[in-house]
Design an enzyme around this catalytic site. Structure first.
Site, PDB file in Angstrom:
ATOM      1  N   SER A   1      31.695  75.024  13.335  1.00 21.65           N
ATOM      2  CA  SER A   1      31.467  75.796  14.654  1.00 21.65           C
ATOM      3  C   SER A   1      31.424  77.417  14.567  1.00 21.65           C
ATOM      4  CB  SER A   1      32.821  75.635  15.874  1.00 21.65           C
ATOM      5  OG  SER A   1      32.849  74.400  15.751  1.00 21.65           O
TER       6      SER A   1
ATOM      7  N   HIS B   1      31.058  66.846  14.107  1.00 26.90           N
ATOM      8  CA  HIS B   1      31.762  66.031  15.032  1.00 26.90           C
ATOM      9  C   HIS B   1      30.917  64.813  15.463  1.00 26.90           C
ATOM     10  CE1 HIS B   1      32.714  70.196  16.078  1.00 26.90           C
ATOM     11  NE2 HIS B   1      33.937  69.700  15.998  1.00 26.90           N
TER      12      HIS B   1
END
Lengths: 373, 373
Positions: free
Chosen positions: A244, A70
């Site tokens: 994630s 990210h």
């Protein structure tokens, strides 16, 4: 829009509850470097003000649980925009009825901390007189479910009622095969987020390759006034793509999970060495997964990590139609999904990841077979 | 967006072909008062320029065949905005496979003439020093099908592939019952148009009441940054609601077609007189349609115009759920569709409308039962 409740606050790590309606200071003496918006109207107000001042907005939509992948999107956005908006919203409509919405990691405090640190890094880069001054994160948009789905509870049923964006047949392919509501949910929430933020540019990671193809198609088909930027996948030093979900892997499955990337690399090498047939390219990948699986099966349950290859695909980069033969002038998307089974037996003191190795983890990865002259 | 071909021209009545890439003059000495855009990029450029200059844009989407109803939307937009954008696009995806896409009236020259005249009227109103200066039509957006549906041919099949906005269950009710793809098409094209124009306000006529409910829902659910204005239905002096399809009616069916409005008025009177039950309110409407139909059936085929009532509905104003009882504090939507059959026999010299009375014409109309204290 009149039903939306106005809400805006600046972030404070001291008062980290999402619901506290405060404040402007991060902690004593450290003013927060961005505002946190819980609703749309004041986000729009900031956006309009930036537009009038000829500033540009790059948008990075996330579901939180931020990692280096990210951050690489945000760094890329900082190279091209004066202001960066990051959204953090775990979108219910992209999770199937039996999927892991409740177990999806929610890590608000550490997410915000990472964004603050990144803003400091960006400020220093500019101060140090780097060639191109960088933009900063100006706004975090962290809406409630009610803000994002104002009129009806969001449905995860494929035939459930609601207001949706559907992009077919793209959304039925690959990941969509096993997750029928996934890309309807992604397209729907992205349309909402794009309308709320009206960014000049949006940033997506190549790791979710099908998502990038669908978002590009949505922007094109719905005449959305934004540019879509795809940023290459961030990997661990071993080559494992950041995700994630990797926190659930633990050491043993992390090592074996790398097989997905090794298989794709083997297929890419076959392509680079001149192969263009599906059989040759995917065969190279499959021989890697087969070999590793055989090796693992030979080990004891306390040592091994088993997995299943969900799919390995060789597809057209625009339509995601499966290819029998790669057109070298166009290239192809080589992608795979691999499901790491729960560990059968664990050893004392073993790092088994979040959930003690009991959570099955689905890994996806891809490589773009580059067009060649 | 990169596949979109740039295209913009000013309108010229002298060169009225839509495809001519010219010019800036309407005719010698009469500069055109608005620009005609065939593609998105330069429309966006104008929009952005207006935004920077703090001007406001009201948007009136149409399928052409403009009549006083459309003009009333534009006049309303002129009261609230400095600039008005009008789109003219006959949207294929809202026509079912067996519906009348090819026979939908296309009247480009007269549409543009009406818009030019309206701009003159608006200019005069301002010059005459009316209390509130009025806005003007600045842009006509008349895209090709390829601009609106850039990646795939538009599908009219309910299970056809493509990029769509669906708003359910609203779009399955009333008109959606007999036209399953209609509101998917409407929502989809409006999302595209709203993204291309990014208007401050959009204007829709109350006549298409279900469309207004669905567009309001779409704007709310997709966080679209525009305000939806509903403008009351424009009617002929007799009370017949204006519609592009009225040109097919002719004199005889125009007179009998008024039954739909008379039936709705009778139901509204029942409500105003204190009735709140479905039976009482819709019963009043049905007794009108039954009486008129019986009268017509008694006439000879050269004199009569037969029709069928498709539905008469009493529904909640937000959800369009059918009501057994009207909550007077909330009111209701009373709507109907009536299908005028082709004339059985015509008389010499009779005004039978476009298509010589052979085209069945479906009329819709509605009245809002107003909330009361």
């Amino acid at each position: 829009m009149s039903r939306l409740v106005t809400g805006v606050r600046s972030f404070s790590t001291a008062a980290s509850s999402m619901l506290a309606g405060v404040t402007s200071a991060r902690s004593a003496g450290h003013p927060s470097s961005f505002q946190v918006f819980r609703d749309v109207p004041q986000l729009r107000q900031l956006r309009r003000q930036l537009l009038r001042n000829d500033r540009s907005v790059g948008f990075v939509p996330t579901m939180g649980a931020l990692h280096e992948g990210h951050l690489s999107l945000i760094r890329e956005a900082a190279r091209e925009n004066t202001d960066i908006f990051v959204s953090i919203f775990v979108n219910p409509t992209q999770f199937g009825v039996n999927e892991d919405l409740s177990s999806y990691p929610r890590t608000w405090d550490s997410d915000v901390e990472k964004l603050e640190q990144l803003n400091e890094e960006l400020a220093k880069a500019t101060a140090a007189g780097s060639d191109t001054p960088t933009g900063r994160i100006s706004a975090i948009f962290a809406p409630t479910s009610k803000v994002m789905y104002p009129s009806m509870p969001p449905s995860s049923e494929i035939d459930g009622d609601g207001s949706f964006v559907t992009i077919t047949p793209l959304s039925k392919k690959l990941e969509g095969g096993s997750r029928p509501v996934f890309f309807r949910g992604v397209a729907t929430v992205c349309m909402k987020l794009f309308n709320a933020v009206t960014p000049d540019r949006v940033y997506f990671g190549q790791k979710d390759i099908q998502q990038t193809v669908i978002i590009k198609r949505m922007v094109q088909d719905f005449l959305i006034g934004t540019e879509v930027r795809i940023v290459s996948t961030t990997r661990e030093p071993t080559g494992l793509a950041l995700s994630s979900r990797n926190v659930y892997l633990g050491e043993r499955r992390r090592a074996v999970g790398l097989t997905i990337y090794k298989a794709l690399k083997a297929a890419d090498e076959a392509y680079r060495s001149g192969k263009t047939s599906r059989e040759d390219i995917l065969g190279a990948a499959r021989s890697v997964t087969k070999r590793v699986l055989a090796e693992q099966e030979a080990l004891s349950p306390t040592e091994r990590a088993l997995f299943e290859a969900d799919y390995i695909s060789l597809a057209d980069p625009d339509t995601l139609d499966e290819l029998d033969l790669v057109d070298r002038s166009k290239g192809a998307v080589l992608s795979a999904a691999l499901k790491m089974a729960p560990l059968e037996e664990t050893k004392p003191g073993e790092d088994c990841g979040l959930g003690d190795g009991k959570v099955a983890v689905r890994l996806i990865d891809n490589i773009i077979l580059q067009p060649q002259q």
